[in-house]
Design an enzyme around this catalytic site. Structure first.
Site, mmCIF file in Angstrom:
data_model
loop_
_atom_site.group_PDB
_atom_site.id
_atom_site.type_symbol
_atom_site.label_atom_id
_atom_site.label_comp_id
_atom_site.label_asym_id
_atom_site.label_seq_id
_atom_site.Cartn_x
_atom_site.Cartn_y
_atom_site.Cartn_z
ATOM 1 N N LYS A 82 0.709 -0.995 0.400
ATOM 2 C CA LYS A 82 0.227 0.128 -0.001
ATOM 3 C C LYS A 82 1.166 1.459 0.414
ATOM 4 O O LYS A 82 2.087 1.222 0.605
ATOM 5 C CB LYS A 82 -1.123 0.169 1.507
ATOM 6 C CG LYS A 82 -1.991 1.231 1.274
ATOM 7 C CD LYS A 82 -3.158 1.368 2.201
ATOM 8 C CE LYS A 82 -3.836 2.007 2.535
ATOM 9 N NZ LYS A 82 -4.817 1.894 4.032
ATOM 10 N N SER A 157 -9.563 1.802 3.038
ATOM 11 C CA SER A 157 -8.760 1.883 2.004
ATOM 12 C C SER A 157 -7.525 1.807 1.745
ATOM 13 O O SER A 157 -7.567 2.041 0.526
ATOM 14 C CB SER A 157 -7.413 3.261 3.024
ATOM 15 O OG SER A 157 -7.000 2.678 4.291
ATOM 16 N N SER A 181 -9.516 -1.030 7.090
ATOM 17 C CA SER A 181 -9.205 -0.987 6.302
ATOM 18 C C SER A 181 -8.301 -2.048 4.863
ATOM 19 O O SER A 181 -8.287 -1.933 3.772
ATOM 20 C CB SER A 181 -8.069 0.640 6.144
ATOM 21 O OG SER A 181 -8.176 1.187 5.974
#
Lengths: 471, 66
Positions: A82, A157, A181
């Site tokens: 990420k 997210s 997330s």
């Protein structure tokens, strides 16, 4: 196996082939990079791809393995990170314009540990801006899409990591999880994701969202693959003040212990309440499967569970607004509209609201710890709904009633985040539109092993995790 | 304060002044109804935590290693 199919291997399968030299890390990495080139135009799961570096690392891995130095199950395995996780020399934007040119001089501890284990980093994945939101509808790097239906969201997210793993554009990925997330995108993309106990995995050099709730962890297609990645990144880090000095067990060994005799709790009037019908039916069916493996299921009351969404919103508002205080005054127009609004709102709570929310966490944690005297884990759906259309700000869960997306998305995942407990999301089926449903399993502090056992046993009895989107 | 409207635009003006956060008028107006919902829920949670049985509870901002 044809080169075009190599990306379908799980980490565990590929690791075996690499160790036996039946597969080359270069070949595997090329297959994944080719898959990214073909598929990612549709999904936008990556902000940055690292083709040249990945090829170099893969070539080095090949030489080492040929010379008889196999570093372990991640050696030569293509993974993605990420984009809020520092990568030395590779842009790390946190999905923002503000950090759009940020090239870290150091790795995050988790990045360094993956590199040391021989993993090949193929790219940095798309995410909700600064991880403050659950849709990965990113105004700076474009909307990330769900491989099961590109008109639907990948949640967030860590939406890019979820979409990339499901679409086979990496074999595993790291995400970050503050209020859900990792688990939310794992659920809607039909993959596995683990939120660790706070302190189990280092947050050093990861762009924060909310300091008291942030965690980093793997997302992969199987529980076993998550375990292989988790075993590498878990453990004390002196560079992270919140890192725990708790020994890391042999998680692979845990998987062989089976689940007969374990006890699982459903939270009364919560675990299966207020969910879309397909989600409720699918999770009930998964519970039957778990029962058939010798697990007892019982219902437990948890009177303080209501209030969790307000507590999460309060903490997740105040802490990010503290971190972003200066940028909000100097670079406000560089934020996307949704994140800017949330950061502004976070400045307007009273200190007493924030502290009461932190006190609520103590109450909630105590109720869970009491519950763990009777059961080994708790089960809920990961999300009360399946993937919504990209761009939606509301969702219908039942009775045709539109609800605010941000609150609805927090319904189940916020609870373990607040209580500091580990939680695993496992794919347990699909709705009538072919969209994945996830089940969340919540465990005792530092008992990720029991969650892995339950998830692995479930995957041994079902085949949901073997299905691939047609993207 | 009007109990039907716990967060008026004027409240946002004052909070912005206290926080030294200069916001354009249209943004302040947009925030008022959103903050009203959030504060109503936060106040409800505060009332719950004020009960006698919770008096000994301390905030948890760092988790114990067990």
């Amino acid at each position: 196996m044809a080169r075009t199919e190599l990306q379908n291997l799980t980490i565990s399968e590929a690791a075996g082939l690499l160790e036996r030299r039946a597969l080359s890390p270069v070949e595997l990495t090329e297959a994944v990079l080719q898959r990214i080139a073909v598929v990612d135009k549709k999904l936008n799961a990556y902000i940055t791809t690292c083709g040249d570096q990945a090829r170099e690392v893969a070539q080095a891995a090949e030489k080492m393995i040929r010379a008889g130095y196999h570093l372990g199950p991640l050696h030569g395995i293509p993974v993605a990170l990420k984009d809020n996780i520092y990568t030395r020399g590779v842009r790390t934007t946190a999905g923002s314009k503000i950090l759009g040119d940020f090239i870290p001089a150091e790795d995050a501890t988790v990045t360094a540990r993956l590199k040391r284990a021989g993993a090949v980093i193929v790219g940095k994945t798309n995410m909700h801006e600064f991880a403050w939101g659950g849709t990965t509808d990113n105004p700076h790097y474009g909307t990330c899409r769900n491989p099961w239906n590109p008109e639907r969201f990948p949640a967030g997210s860590s939406g890019g990591s979820g979409a990339a793993v499901a679409a086979r554009t990496c074999l595993g990925a790291l995400g970050t999880d503050t209020g859900g997330s990792i688990r939310l995108p794992s659920s809607v993309n039909g993959i596995v994701g683990i939120r660790p106990t706070i302190g189990r995995v280092s947050n050093h050099n990861v762009v924060p969202l909310a300091w008291t709730m942030d965690t980093v962890s793997p997302m992969a297609r199987t529980v076993e693959d998550c375990v292989l990645m988790f075993g590498v990144i878990a453990g004390h880090d002196p560079l992270d003040d919140h890192s725990a000095q708790v020994p890391v067990p042999n998680y692979v060994g845990e998987l062989t212990r089976g689940v007969r005799g374990l006890r699982v709790g459903l939270i009364h009037d919560y675990s299966l309440a207020h969910v879309q019908r397909a989600v409720g039916d699918t999770v009930r069916a998964a519970l039957k499967t778990i029962e058939s493996l010798g697990v007892e299921v019982e219902e437990i009351a948890m009177p303080s569970i209501q209030g969790n969404i307000s507590a999460q919103l309060t903490i997740e508002s105040c802490e990010p607004s503290t971190y972003h205080q200066e940028w909000l005054r100097t670079r406000a127009t560089d934020y996307g509209e949704d994140v800017r609004t949330l950061l502004e709102l976070g400045e307007m709570y009273l200190a007493t609201h924030y502290l009461q929310a932190q006190r609520y966490r103590s109450v909630l944690r105590k109720e869970f710890l009491d519950g763990f005297k009777r059961v080994d884990a708790f089960v809920t759906p990961t999300l009360p709904f399946t993937a919504t259309p990209c761009g939606a700000t509301t969702v219908v869960i039942e009775n045709g009633q539109e609800e605010d997306m941000l609150s609805a998305i927090m319904q189940f995942t916020g609870v373990p985040s607040l209580a500091g407990l580990p939680a695993l999301s496992v794919p347990v089926g699909f709705d009538a539109e072919g969209l994945p449903v996830g089940m969340q399993i919540i465990g005792r502090p530092f008992d990720e092993g029991t969650l892995f056992r339950l998830g692995h046993a479930y995957q041994g009895a079902t085949d949901w995790h073997t299905r691939a989107p047609s993207v | 304060m009007n109990p039907q409207q716990p967060v008026a635009v004027e409240s946002i003006d004052r909070l912005c002044a206290l926080a030294n956060l200069p916001l354009p008028a249209e943004r302040r107006a947009r925030l008022a109804p959103m903050l009203a919902d959030l504060v109503a829920a936060a106040n409800e949670l505060s009332r719950k935590l004020a009960r006698a049985e919770h008096r000994a509870i301390v905030p948890i901002v760092r988790f114990p290693e067990r």
